[in-house]
Write a protein that holds these residues in place. Structure first.
Motif, PDB file in Angstrom:
ATOM      1  N   PHE A  48      33.859  33.248  45.593  1.00 13.40           N
ATOM      2  CA  PHE A  48      33.865  31.789  45.598  1.00 13.40           C
ATOM      3  C   PHE A  48      34.059  31.218  44.200  1.00 13.40           C
ATOM      4  O   PHE A  48      34.625  30.133  44.052  1.00 13.40           O
ATOM      5  CB  PHE A  48      32.608  31.216  46.265  1.00 13.40           C
ATOM      6  CG  PHE A  48      31.319  31.587  45.595  1.00 13.40           C
ATOM      7  CD1 PHE A  48      30.790  30.796  44.600  1.00 13.40           C
ATOM      8  CD2 PHE A  48      30.629  32.722  45.983  1.00 13.40           C
ATOM      9  CE1 PHE A  48      29.602  31.138  43.989  1.00 13.40           C
ATOM     10  CE2 PHE A  48      29.439  33.072  45.379  1.00 13.40           C
ATOM     11  CZ  PHE A  48      28.927  32.278  44.371  1.00 13.40           C
ATOM     12  N   GLU A  49      33.622  31.928  43.169  1.00  7.29           N
ATOM     13  CA  GLU A  49      33.822  31.430  41.805  1.00  7.29           C
ATOM     14  C   GLU A  49      35.305  31.432  41.443  1.00  7.29           C
ATOM     15  O   GLU A  49      35.807  30.492  40.819  1.00  7.29           O
ATOM     16  CB  GLU A  49      33.007  32.246  40.806  1.00  7.29           C
ATOM     17  CG  GLU A  49      31.509  31.999  40.955  1.00  7.29           C
ATOM     18  CD  GLU A  49      30.668  32.940  40.110  1.00  7.29           C
ATOM     19  OE1 GLU A  49      31.172  34.008  39.693  1.00  7.29           O
ATOM     20  OE2 GLU A  49      29.495  32.597  39.869  1.00  7.29           O
ATOM     21  N   LEU A  50      36.016  32.479  41.839  1.00  5.72           N
ATOM     22  CA  LEU A  50      37.460  32.535  41.613  1.00  5.72           C
ATOM     23  C   LEU A  50      38.160  31.396  42.354  1.00  5.72           C
ATOM     24  O   LEU A  50      39.011  30.702  41.791  1.00  5.72           O
ATOM     25  CB  LEU A  50      38.023  33.888  42.076  1.00  5.72           C
ATOM     26  CG  LEU A  50      39.541  34.036  42.033  1.00  5.72           C
ATOM     27  CD1 LEU A  50      40.049  33.991  40.594  1.00  5.72           C
ATOM     28  CD2 LEU A  50      39.960  35.337  42.719  1.00  5.72           C
ATOM     29  N   VAL A  51      37.784  31.185  43.598  1.00  7.34           N
ATOM     30  CA  VAL A  51      38.399  30.116  44.400  1.00  7.34           C
ATOM     31  C   VAL A  51      38.082  28.747  43.798  1.00  7.34           C
ATOM     32  O   VAL A  51      38.960  27.888  43.714  1.00  7.34           O
ATOM     33  CB  VAL A  51      37.949  30.213  45.877  1.00  7.34           C
ATOM     34  CG1 VAL A  51      38.417  29.003  46.670  1.00  7.34           C
ATOM     35  CG2 VAL A  51      38.466  31.505  46.499  1.00  7.34           C
ATOM     36  N   GLN A  52      36.845  28.537  43.343  1.00 11.41           N
ATOM     37  CA  GLN A  52      36.491  27.258  42.714  1.00 11.41           C
ATOM     38  C   GLN A  52      37.346  27.017  41.464  1.00 11.41           C
ATOM     39  O   GLN A  52      37.802  25.910  41.220  1.00 11.41           O
ATOM     40  CB  GLN A  52      34.998  27.232  42.341  1.00 11.41           C
ATOM     41  CG  GLN A  52      34.057  27.240  43.522  1.00 11.41           C
ATOM     42  CD  GLN A  52      34.076  25.939  44.318  1.00 11.41           C
ATOM     43  OE1 GLN A  52      34.612  24.928  43.898  1.00 11.41           O
ATOM     44  NE2 GLN A  52      33.502  25.981  45.492  1.00 11.41           N
ATOM     45  N   GLY A  53      37.562  28.072  40.669  1.00  8.22           N
ATOM     46  CA  GLY A  53      38.406  27.947  39.485  1.00  8.22           C
ATOM     47  C   GLY A  53      39.835  27.593  39.840  1.00  8.22           C
ATOM     48  O   GLY A  53      40.462  26.733  39.201  1.00  8.22           O
ATOM     49  N   ARG A  54      40.346  28.237  40.876  1.00 10.73           N
ATOM     50  CA  ARG A  54      41.719  27.938  41.326  1.00 10.73           C
ATOM     51  C   ARG A  54      41.819  26.511  41.861  1.00 10.73           C
ATOM     52  O   ARG A  54      42.830  25.835  41.657  1.00 10.73           O
ATOM     53  CB  ARG A  54      42.152  28.937  42.399  1.00 10.73           C
ATOM     54  CG  ARG A  54      42.208  30.370  41.933  1.00 10.73           C
ATOM     55  CD  ARG A  54      43.364  30.632  41.063  1.00 10.73           C
ATOM     56  NE  ARG A  54      44.568  30.636  41.871  1.00 10.73           N
ATOM     57  CZ  ARG A  54      45.702  31.169  41.492  1.00 10.73           C
ATOM     58  NH1 ARG A  54      45.807  31.737  40.323  1.00 10.73           N
ATOM     59  NH2 ARG A  54      46.750  31.138  42.283  1.00 10.73           N
ATOM     60  N   LEU A  55      40.784  26.051  42.533  1.00  6.00           N
ATOM     61  CA  LEU A  55      40.785  24.671  43.023  1.00  6.00           C
ATOM     62  C   LEU A  55      40.889  23.686  41.870  1.00  6.00           C
ATOM     63  O   LEU A  55      41.659  22.715  41.938  1.00  6.00           O
ATOM     64  CB  LEU A  55      39.514  24.387  43.834  1.00  6.00           C
ATOM     65  CG  LEU A  55      39.471  24.939  45.249  1.00  6.00           C
ATOM     66  CD1 LEU A  55      38.080  24.768  45.844  1.00  6.00           C
ATOM     67  CD2 LEU A  55      40.506  24.260  46.120  1.00  6.00           C
ATOM     68  N   ALA A  56      40.134  23.926  40.820  1.00  2.96           N
ATOM     69  CA  ALA A  56      40.189  23.041  39.648  1.00  2.96           C
ATOM     70  C   ALA A  56      41.587  23.045  39.039  1.00  2.96           C
ATOM     71  O   ALA A  56      42.124  21.980  38.686  1.00  2.96           O
ATOM     72  CB  ALA A  56      39.150  23.478  38.613  1.00  2.96           C
ATOM     73  N   GLU A  57      42.203  24.226  38.940  1.00  4.75           N
ATOM     74  CA  GLU A  57      43.562  24.316  38.402  1.00  4.75           C
ATOM     75  C   GLU A  57      44.557  23.565  39.285  1.00  4.75           C
ATOM     76  O   GLU A  57      45.420  22.843  38.780  1.00  4.75           O
ATOM     77  CB  GLU A  57      43.984  25.784  38.279  1.00  4.75           C
ATOM     78  CG  GLU A  57      43.231  26.566  37.237  1.00  4.75           C
ATOM     79  CD  GLU A  57      43.523  28.065  37.292  1.00  4.75           C
ATOM     80  OE1 GLU A  57      44.466  28.478  38.015  1.00  4.75           O
ATOM     81  OE2 GLU A  57      42.810  28.820  36.616  1.00  4.75           O
ATOM     82  N   MET A  58      44.433  23.728  40.601  1.00  9.13           N
ATOM     83  CA  MET A  58      45.365  23.064  41.520  1.00  9.13           C
ATOM     84  C   MET A  58      45.192  21.551  41.492  1.00  9.13           C
ATOM     85  O   MET A  58      46.180  20.814  41.558  1.00  9.13           O
ATOM     86  CB  MET A  58      45.198  23.608  42.942  1.00  9.13           C
ATOM     87  CG  MET A  58      45.783  24.991  43.103  1.00  9.13           C
ATOM     88  SD  MET A  58      45.929  25.517  44.825  1.00  9.13           S
ATOM     89  CE  MET A  58      44.236  25.874  45.206  1.00  9.13           C
TER      90      MET A  58
END
Length: 183
Positions: A48-58
């Motif tokens: 979930f931390e990786l996904v949260q980071g990707r969400l911020a980038e997107m």
């Protein structure tokens, strides 16, 4: 709680359309308290931390509206099972989706694809866009629907036809079939 849950399950079983089923399933998810699970991004089944980071980038890419940067970002980081988001255990608890972070990731990713597709940027040729989408298709793979175990069983065959008819009635499936008719 139990009576409401029972009534919703009965309505779910009698639903004649996908919309009816979805509305009953959503109510049942609320009654059974699954929205708390859905809205909590943490889970041992995906990163979930990786996904949260990707969400911020997107979100930043979407706000900046720089097509070249979006293309570069997508080319360098697209993967089909990012952070184990495809783990089947993430899709068995909640009837109408999965973790909100995963659903938002997929929604934002689709939005970035739309942005690239429809951008009025003369610096990115049609050939470059086509190459980009083919590359992305390779990175993400293709998805298929498999209906099994019933071609010689009339009841299962009728059920399969009902599933296909319900899918064809949805806008998503019609659009998806339309985009794949030449592949």
């Amino acid at each position: 709680y139990r009576y409401d849950s029972y009534l919703s399950c009965a309505k779910l079983a009698r639903a004649k359309t996908y919309d009816e089923w979805f509305n009953c399933a959503r109510k049942l998810d609320v009654i059974e308290g699954f929205y708390a699970w859905r809205n909590d991004p943490q889970s041992k089944f995906y990163d979930f931390e990786l996904v949260q980071g990707r969400l911020a980038e997107m979100r930043k890419l979407d706000a900046d509206e720089d097509i070249s940067t979006i293309i570069h970002w997508m080319q360098s980081g697209l993967m089909r099972n990012l952070g184990n988001m495809n783990d089947s255990r993430l899709y068995t608890r909640f009837r109408t989706g999965t973790k909100a972070a995963i659903q938002e990731h997929q929604r934002l990713l689709a939005g970035l694809f739309q942005r690239v597709c429809y951008a009025e940027d003369p610096s990115i040729s049609l050939d470059a866009r086509l190459s980009f989408f083919l590359e992305c298709r390779h990175a993400l793979g293709k998805t298929a629907l498999l209906l099994s175990g019933g071609m010689n069983n009339g009841v299962a065959h009728a059920h399969h036809l009902g599933v296909v008819r319900a899918l064809l009635r949805t806008v998503w499936m019609r659009a998806r079939m339309h985009t794949n008719k030449h592949t």
